[in-house]
Design an enzyme around this catalytic site. Structure first.
Site, PDB file in Angstrom:
ATOM      1  N   GLY A  30     -11.451  25.584  34.523  1.00  0.00           N
ATOM      2  CA  GLY A  30     -12.378  24.456  34.465  1.00  0.00           C
ATOM      3  C   GLY A  30     -13.088  24.327  35.802  1.00  0.00           C
ATOM      4  O   GLY A  30     -14.228  24.741  35.975  1.00  0.00           O
ATOM      5  N   TYR A  76     -15.096  17.350  37.470  1.00  0.00           N
ATOM      6  CA  TYR A  76     -14.397  16.063  37.528  1.00  0.00           C
ATOM      7  C   TYR A  76     -15.192  15.021  38.336  1.00  0.00           C
ATOM      8  O   TYR A  76     -14.617  14.158  38.978  1.00  0.00           O
ATOM      9  CB  TYR A  76     -12.973  16.245  38.079  1.00  0.00           C
ATOM     10  CG  TYR A  76     -12.188  17.302  37.332  1.00  0.00           C
ATOM     11  CD1 TYR A  76     -11.788  17.081  36.023  1.00  0.00           C
ATOM     12  CD2 TYR A  76     -11.876  18.532  37.916  1.00  0.00           C
ATOM     13  CE1 TYR A  76     -11.091  18.056  35.317  1.00  0.00           C
ATOM     14  CE2 TYR A  76     -11.174  19.509  37.212  1.00  0.00           C
ATOM     15  CZ  TYR A  76     -10.787  19.253  35.918  1.00  0.00           C
ATOM     16  OH  TYR A  76     -10.104  20.226  35.219  1.00  0.00           O
ATOM     17  N   CYS A 106     -16.827  -3.234  44.949  1.00  0.00           N
ATOM     18  CA  CYS A 106     -15.968  -4.220  45.614  1.00  0.00           C
ATOM     19  C   CYS A 106     -14.506  -3.791  45.612  1.00  0.00           C
ATOM     20  O   CYS A 106     -13.653  -4.459  45.000  1.00  0.00           O
ATOM     21  CB  CYS A 106     -16.152  -5.572  44.953  1.00  0.00           C
ATOM     22  SG  CYS A 106     -17.869  -6.066  45.018  1.00  0.00           S
ATOM     23  N   TYR A 142      -7.432  11.032  44.431  1.00  0.00           N
ATOM     24  CA  TYR A 142      -6.552  12.146  44.848  1.00  0.00           C
ATOM     25  C   TYR A 142      -6.564  12.370  46.357  1.00  0.00           C
ATOM     26  O   TYR A 142      -6.108  13.416  46.819  1.00  0.00           O
ATOM     27  CB  TYR A 142      -6.994  13.451  44.188  1.00  0.00           C
ATOM     28  CG  TYR A 142      -7.213  13.366  42.704  1.00  0.00           C
ATOM     29  CD1 TYR A 142      -6.147  13.233  41.826  1.00  0.00           C
ATOM     30  CD2 TYR A 142      -8.503  13.415  42.163  1.00  0.00           C
ATOM     31  CE1 TYR A 142      -6.354  13.157  40.452  1.00  0.00           C
ATOM     32  CE2 TYR A 142      -8.717  13.332  40.798  1.00  0.00           C
ATOM     33  CZ  TYR A 142      -7.635  13.198  39.957  1.00  0.00           C
ATOM     34  OH  TYR A 142      -7.849  13.118  38.604  1.00  0.00           O
TER      35      TYR A 142
HETATM   36  N1  LLP Z   1      -5.896  23.565  30.818  1.00  0.00           N
HETATM   37  C1  LLP Z   1      -5.211  22.426  30.721  1.00  0.00           C
HETATM   38  C2  LLP Z   1      -4.204  22.277  29.660  1.00  0.00           C
HETATM   39  C3  LLP Z   1      -5.435  21.389  31.640  1.00  0.00           C
HETATM   40  O1  LLP Z   1      -4.738  20.261  31.553  1.00  0.00           O
HETATM   41  C4  LLP Z   1      -6.414  21.557  32.653  1.00  0.00           C
HETATM   42  C5  LLP Z   1      -6.686  20.505  33.628  1.00  0.00           C
HETATM   43  C6  LLP Z   1      -7.126  22.765  32.691  1.00  0.00           C
HETATM   44  C7  LLP Z   1      -6.843  23.759  31.755  1.00  0.00           C
HETATM   45  C8  LLP Z   1      -8.202  23.039  33.693  1.00  0.00           C
HETATM   46  O2  LLP Z   1      -7.709  23.059  34.977  1.00  0.00           O
HETATM   47  P1  LLP Z   1      -8.669  23.503  36.179  1.00  0.00           P
HETATM   48  O3  LLP Z   1      -9.000  24.959  35.976  1.00  0.00           O
HETATM   49  O4  LLP Z   1      -9.891  22.676  36.135  1.00  0.00           O
HETATM   50  O5  LLP Z   1      -7.857  23.274  37.375  1.00  0.00           O
HETATM   51  N2  LLP Z   1      -9.235  15.276  37.573  1.00  0.00           N
HETATM   52  C9  LLP Z   1      -8.494  16.182  38.433  1.00  0.00           C
HETATM   53  C10 LLP Z   1      -8.127  17.464  37.728  1.00  0.00           C
HETATM   54  C11 LLP Z   1      -7.339  17.247  36.461  1.00  0.00           C
HETATM   55  C12 LLP Z   1      -6.989  18.517  35.746  1.00  0.00           C
HETATM   56  C13 LLP Z   1      -6.385  18.233  34.424  1.00  0.00           C
HETATM   57  N3  LLP Z   1      -6.093  19.382  33.642  1.00  0.00           N
HETATM   58  C14 LLP Z   1      -9.300  16.429  39.697  1.00  0.00           C
HETATM   59  O6  LLP Z   1     -10.401  15.895  39.834  1.00  0.00           O
HETATM   60  O7  LLP Z   1      -8.844  17.147  40.579  1.00  0.00           O
END
Ligand code: LLP
Length: 412
Positions: free
Chosen positions: A275, A371, A342, A316
């Site tokens: 992602g 994100y 606020c 985070y």
């Molecule tokens: N697959 C599953 C089952 C997941 O839960 C996630 C992310 C991904 C793939 C993709 O992960 P990535 O390649 O993007 O690391 N909001 C947070 C990140 C939350 C990720 C949740 N799951 C941030 O802004 O860092």
């Protein structure tokens, strides 16, 4: 040349000055580089070209339809976690047979709609979920493809809020439980076991835990096959990190090398769910300075973007590089860059050195493609910011700015 660069004392996205876009669409706004997204997709495909691999883009990272369309055109599938994400992915042209459905709390109506769609697999995370899928499929005379998501209890060495592969988290099945569920699948005619997988966390910069997970899942798959289970794939999830500040994330080649060795020994097809790494560094959030304010302790740069547009710093403690869009070198100032919301937690960066700013000046936050807009809200009744996709010297507004009317439209 990188997609975001300086030219003639100005920040550019591809061949467009951020100031030109800001003038046209206003601020705050998200600006994405199409070539940067496509380059990331191609580098992932190239790194895994030596082995049958299906990258399924994690829609949650950035779910804008136009961005999804570009990603799916390269051949990617989709990793989804809700019916909303599934419908978005389908609208953007994904092949339903390339959709994997993750998540610990899929509702019956969501499962039913994915069954109707005919997706590649449900990534199952509990026995209760398995039973629901089995009975919904049986009622419809269908056979549901299921993949067992294991929690390997491996520490991804990342932020605790995005660590998902430890027993202290809600995710996945313990191996013994997963093995028992595989047996159950064999006995249920409405289910077919197609894969096993895991996802240990996000923003992972050290490949060692990814390798460890690949080894464990490959061994687990081999064990299931010895018990007579047939499998089509191993899904190693997403999680590869990007550079926000000084991190040294793996290249796509080193990521592929880190996991392919183990997976190759199984001969099973590989699924990955990237992602952040696809879109994270392909987007920025452009804001205007509203005013500067000095307190006995701090020098604040108050901008028109806020935590409702990019919640990552406060949620985070994450770092996003902040830059002035006009790069002429004046005297530097140290600022806390904050929004108008606020809450004291409404900040983008603390003690940042920037050229001395005046109202109306543009600044931008790097690495906001993942994100950012996807986690945006209307908190403090702030209309959500528009999204712009740059292609060379052209751009398109791929999500318009919300109007004030949009804020209460659903309440009438
Ligand atoms: N697959 C599953 C089952 C997941 O839960 C996630 C992310 C991904 C793939 C993709 O992960 P990535 O390649 O993007 O690391 N909001 C947070 C990140 C939350 C990720 C949740 N799951 C941030 O802004 O860092």
């Amino acid at each position: 040349m990188p997609a975001f660069h300086d030219r003639n004392d100005q920040a550019y996205c591809e061949d467009l000055a951020l100031s030109t876009i800001a003038k046209d669409v206003g601020t705050p706004c998200y600006v994405y580089s199409k070539s940067s997204i496509l380059d990331q997709c191609r580098s992932i495909l190239a790194a895994f070209s030596t082995y049958p691999t299906l990258p399924c883009y994690a829609v949650k990272a950035n779910s804008n339809l136009s961005i999804l369309k570009e990603i799916f055109k390269t051949g990617f599938g989709a990793d989804i976690v809700s019916q909303g994400e599934m419908e978005r992915a389908l609208r953007a042209g994904v092949d339903p047979k390339k959709i994997v459905y993750s998540g610990v709390g899929k509702r019956a109506d969501e499962i039913a709609s994915a069954l109707r769609t005919g997706i590649l697999a449900f990534n199952v995370e509990s026995s209760a979920e398995l039973e629901t899928i089995a009975s919904l499929a049986a009622e419809r005379g269908l056979v549901a493809p299921v993949s067992l998501r294991v929690n390997p209890n491996i520490d991804a060495r990342t932020n605790p809020k995005i660590t998902t592969g430890l027993f202290s988290t809600k995710f996945g099945l313990v191996e013994t439980e997963a093995r028992a569920l595989a047996e159950k699948v064999r006995q249920l005619p409405s289910l077919r076991l197609v894969g096993v997988g895991c996802h240990i966390g996000s923003q992972i910069v050290d490949v060692a835990p990814l390798t460890e997970a690949a080894v464990r899942m490959s061994q687990f798959a081999a064990g299931l096959r010895e018990l007579g289970h047939q499998l089509d794939f191993i899904d190693l999830g997403g999680g590869v990190g990007i550079r926000y500040q000084a991190e040294v994330p793996p290249t796509m080649e080193s990521y592929a090398n880190a996991i392919l060795g183990a997976v190759k020994s199984t001969g099973l097809k590989l699924l990955i769910e990237p992602g952040r790494v696809v879109v994270g560094n392909a987007g920025v959030l452009v804001c205007s300075v509203v005013l500067t304010k000095r307190t006995p302790e701090k020098n604040f740069l108050i901008v028109d973007g806020a935590m409702n547009d990019l919640v990552r710093p406060t949620m985070y403690d994450s770092y996003h590089e902040i830059k002035a869009a006009k790069t002429t070198h004046g005297p530097l100032q140290t600022y806390d860059v904050v929004g108008p919301i606020c809450e004291t937690g409404d900040y983008f960066g603390k003690d940042r050195e920037l050229p001395a700013c005046a109202p109306g000046d543009l600044i931008y936050l790097q690495s906001s493609g993942a994100y950012g807009s996807a986690m945006a809200s209307n908190y403090n009744s702030r209309p959500r910011a528009p999204e712009v996709l740059v292609d060379g010297s052209n751009y398109r507004v791929i999500r318009r700015r919300e109007t004030l009317q949009d804020l209460w439209e659903l309440e009438l």
